[in-house]
Structure formats: C-alpha cells, structure tokens
Design a protein around this motif. Structure first.
Motif, PDB file in Angstrom:
ATOM      1  N   LYS A  55       0.798  -1.129  -0.007  1.00 53.38           N
ATOM      2  CA  LYS A  55       0.119  -0.024   0.171  1.00 53.38           C
ATOM      3  C   LYS A  55       0.811   1.146   0.111  1.00 53.38           C
ATOM      4  O   LYS A  55       2.028   1.336   0.853  1.00 53.38           O
ATOM      5  CB  LYS A  55      -0.994  -0.084   1.197  1.00 53.38           C
ATOM      6  CG  LYS A  55      -1.717   1.076   1.539  1.00 53.38           C
ATOM      7  CD  LYS A  55      -2.520   1.003   2.802  1.00 53.38           C
ATOM      8  CE  LYS A  55      -3.310   2.214   3.201  1.00 53.38           C
ATOM      9  NZ  LYS A  55      -4.071   2.129   4.420  1.00 53.38           N
ATOM     10  N   PHE A  57       1.139   5.642  -1.068  1.00 54.00           N
ATOM     11  CA  PHE A  57       0.712   7.090  -1.291  1.00 54.00           C
ATOM     12  C   PHE A  57       1.993   7.964  -1.979  1.00 54.00           C
ATOM     13  O   PHE A  57       2.927   7.852  -1.518  1.00 54.00           O
ATOM     14  CB  PHE A  57       0.235   7.907  -0.147  1.00 54.00           C
ATOM     15  CG  PHE A  57      -1.057   7.277   0.541  1.00 54.00           C
ATOM     16  CD1 PHE A  57      -2.430   7.761   0.268  1.00 54.00           C
ATOM     17  CD2 PHE A  57      -0.869   6.338   1.559  1.00 54.00           C
ATOM     18  CE1 PHE A  57      -3.345   7.005   0.994  1.00 54.00           C
ATOM     19  CE2 PHE A  57      -1.731   5.859   2.297  1.00 54.00           C
ATOM     20  CZ  PHE A  57      -3.276   6.252   1.803  1.00 54.00           C
ATOM     21  N   THR A  71       1.085  16.043   2.131  1.00 52.59           N
ATOM     22  CA  THR A  71       1.048  14.463   1.521  1.00 52.59           C
ATOM     23  C   THR A  71      -0.030  14.237   0.971  1.00 52.59           C
ATOM     24  O   THR A  71      -1.444  14.744   1.213  1.00 52.59           O
ATOM     25  CB  THR A  71       1.351  13.672   2.974  1.00 52.59           C
ATOM     26  OG1 THR A  71       0.072  13.805   3.593  1.00 52.59           O
ATOM     27  CG2 THR A  71       2.694  14.119   3.685  1.00 52.59           C
ATOM     28  N   GLU A  73      -1.684  11.510   1.258  1.00 54.47           N
ATOM     29  CA  GLU A  73      -2.777  10.958   2.459  1.00 54.47           C
ATOM     30  C   GLU A  73      -3.572  11.930   3.185  1.00 54.47           C
ATOM     31  O   GLU A  73      -4.405  11.721   3.475  1.00 54.47           O
ATOM     32  CB  GLU A  73      -1.796  10.002   3.554  1.00 54.47           C
ATOM     33  CG  GLU A  73      -2.723   9.295   4.337  1.00 54.47           C
ATOM     34  CD  GLU A  73      -1.744   8.315   5.138  1.00 54.47           C
ATOM     35  OE1 GLU A  73      -2.390   7.608   5.845  1.00 54.47           O
ATOM     36  OE2 GLU A  73      -0.499   8.416   5.083  1.00 54.47           O
ATOM     37  N   SER A  74      -2.656  13.202   3.357  1.00 53.47           N
ATOM     38  CA  SER A  74      -3.515  14.293   4.132  1.00 53.47           C
ATOM     39  C   SER A  74      -4.808  14.740   3.097  1.00 53.47           C
ATOM     40  O   SER A  74      -5.975  15.111   3.796  1.00 53.47           O
ATOM     41  CB  SER A  74      -2.686  15.351   4.696  1.00 53.47           C
ATOM     42  OG  SER A  74      -2.250  16.132   3.483  1.00 53.47           O
ATOM     43  N   GLU A  77      -7.712  12.349   3.377  1.00 54.65           N
ATOM     44  CA  GLU A  77      -8.399  12.610   4.514  1.00 54.65           C
ATOM     45  C   GLU A  77      -9.138  13.827   4.708  1.00 54.65           C
ATOM     46  O   GLU A  77     -10.011  13.768   5.732  1.00 54.65           O
ATOM     47  CB  GLU A  77      -7.340  12.158   5.759  1.00 54.65           C
ATOM     48  CG  GLU A  77      -6.668  10.881   6.038  1.00 54.65           C
ATOM     49  CD  GLU A  77      -5.422  10.691   7.006  1.00 54.65           C
ATOM     50  OE1 GLU A  77      -5.050  12.006   7.692  1.00 54.65           O
ATOM     51  OE2 GLU A  77      -5.053   9.829   7.342  1.00 54.65           O
ATOM     52  N   LEU A 100      -6.883   0.272  -0.354  1.00 58.52           N
ATOM     53  CA  LEU A 100      -6.920   1.657  -0.218  1.00 58.52           C
ATOM     54  C   LEU A 100      -8.176   2.531  -0.258  1.00 58.52           C
ATOM     55  O   LEU A 100      -8.206   3.855  -0.539  1.00 58.52           O
ATOM     56  CB  LEU A 100      -5.933   2.402  -1.535  1.00 58.52           C
ATOM     57  CG  LEU A 100      -4.603   2.376  -1.152  1.00 58.52           C
ATOM     58  CD1 LEU A 100      -3.695   2.692  -2.515  1.00 58.52           C
ATOM     59  CD2 LEU A 100      -4.113   3.077   0.097  1.00 58.52           C
ATOM     60  N   PRO A 102     -10.947   4.739   0.940  1.00 57.93           N
ATOM     61  CA  PRO A 102     -11.151   5.547   2.122  1.00 57.93           C
ATOM     62  C   PRO A 102     -12.425   5.532   2.849  1.00 57.93           C
ATOM     63  O   PRO A 102     -13.426   5.007   2.192  1.00 57.93           O
ATOM     64  CB  PRO A 102     -10.623   7.072   1.842  1.00 57.93           C
ATOM     65  CG  PRO A 102     -10.091   6.649   0.245  1.00 57.93           C
ATOM     66  CD  PRO A 102     -10.823   5.516  -0.165  1.00 57.93           C
TER      67      PRO A 102
END
Length: 262
Positions: A55, A57, A71, A73-74, A77, A100, A102
C-alpha cells in the motif's frame, strides 16, 4: 492440491465476509463508511492468494497554487468530495485495490450488479451507486444525483473509468462520465493504480507483489464541460505511465526471492 486447499480456505473466508457485510448493512444500511469497512475485510484475504499487497501514497502534492505542499494521504483524509479513479483488471481487485478505499467513499457500479445473488444486495445496501449505462438519460440523471449527493453529504466516489476489466491488456481507454462528474462537483481526481496482477495463480504458492498506489490529485477547479476530453486524456496518460513503472518495480521486488528458491 494447493489449488483445492486455497480455494476451500478462500471460499470459507468469503462466506464469513459476506455474512459480516450483510449484518453490517442491515444494522446501518447506506452508511457512509460501510464501503470502507467492507473493503478492509475483503483486503484481509490477500495473503490467502499468496500475494503481498504493498500500500502506497505518492509523496507530496501541490494541492493548489496558494496552499502549502501536503502529503497525498492528508488530502485524502480531508472532508471534501473527491473522485478516485482506479484501473480495473480482474476479480482479484476485490482483494488488492480494496486496501486503499478511504472512509466516506462509495463506488459507482453497473445496475446489473444488483441482481447478483448476495453480492448485489450487499453492494446496494452498502450505499454504492448503481448506474444503467445502457440508458443514456438514466445514466445522466444518476450522475447528476451523484454530484448532488457528493456536495450535500461530502461523499467521495470510487470509479473504474475503463468501464470493464482489462484482463492484462494494460490501461484501456477511459469513458468520460467520471470526468463530467468530477468537473460538475469541482472535486479533485485522485488516480489509484494497482500493478499487474494477471500473474496470480491459485495453484502457485508465491504469487508475488501487487503495488497499490494513490497518485497525486489532479484539480478540476475552474474547469468546465469543454475541458472533459483533455482532462480525460491527461489522467489516462499519467495513470498509464505510472502503471508501467509500478509493473517494473513489482517485478524487480520479486526477483531476489525467485532466485533464492531456484
């Protein structure tokens, strides 16, 4: 023998996963996080296939001209609508790409899925969106309702823009519906690429590595219908290029192990 044992174990795990998913969907039908939870359950079965799912990002992204580098990922989110575009290879996507998915995300699937025994009912009750691609008017209406739902409920949508399984043929041409939706919602597009998994053989102990990566977001702010084709081509080019890179990397990750057992 390995094929039989693995098939039996996988079959048992799938039955348990379906039971769990059905109970979850009955308790809280259409919940915004149902798809995320069910995806995590199915992704847990990847080791049974003899596959290691990596996995990943992308490192950083310029989210806008004025905001600081973040990032990926941020960005994922953040509580804002997003369009996740993933390559669709085969049935093993159920165990690899799902790593992955979310929270607050639903997928877009063919209306015919609803008629599949058990899976179809779970798919619908999970809150996923069903679209009739054969009926142009109905499809446009569904996509318009999807945009409204994205904005009102801050939901993200996971779409397979190829519209069918590639089955090892690389990245197929994209349908433009996902890009119309992204622009209408002014939502960033986040490409998701899984390296080739056409090599997976249930009768082989070690089926190697599949890398699943979320790429840098592609913004749609300020774009309109006239930009759909250009945006579609841009995203396809980026995903196709990254797919080739990940395929080479996944193959290289397996070479030392293959050499050690030869």
């Amino acid at each position: 023998m390995l094929l039989i044992i693995r098939s039996l174990i996988l079959g048992l795990l799938l039955v348990l996963a379906f039971i769990f998913s059905m109970v979850l969907c009955i308790i809280r039908p259409m919940h915004r996080d149902n798809v995320h939870i069910i995806a995590r359950v199915f992704s847990a079965a990847a080791p049974v296939l003899g596959v290691k799912v990596v996995k990943r990002f992308a490192t950083t992204t310029e989210h806008s001209d004025t905001e600081a580098t973040q990032t990926v990922e941020s960005v994922v989110e953040q509580k804002q609508p997003k369009i996740f575009l993933a390559n669709h290879q085969n049935n093993f996507d159920l165990f690899t790409l799902t790593r992955l998915v979310p929270k607050s995300t639903v997928s877009l699937g063919k209306k015919s899925l609803a008629w599949m025994p058990l899976f179809g009912q779970i798919y619908w009750l999970s809150g996923n969106i069903l679209i009739d691609r054969k009926n142009r008017h109905s499809a446009f209406e569904t996509m318009a309702n999807t945009v409204k739902k994205m904005k009102d409920k801050l939901l993200s949508v996971w779409i397979f823009p190829e519209g069918t399984r590639s089955r090892g043929r690389g990245l197929l041409p994209f349908k433009v519906g996902a890009f119309h939706t992204a622009i209408a919602a002014q939502a960033p597009i986040i490409p998701v690429i899984a390296s080739c998994q056409n090599h997976i053989n249930l009768n082989r102990w070690n089926n190697g590595v599949v890398i699943v990566e979320m790429m840098q977001p592609i913004l749609t702010k300020g774009l309109d219908k006239a930009d759909v084709k250009e945006l579609c081509q841009k995203v396809h080019d980026k995903m196709s290029e990254r797919l080739a890179t990940l395929n080479q990397e996944a193959k290289a990750m397996m070479q030392p192990k293959q050499g050690a057992t030869s």
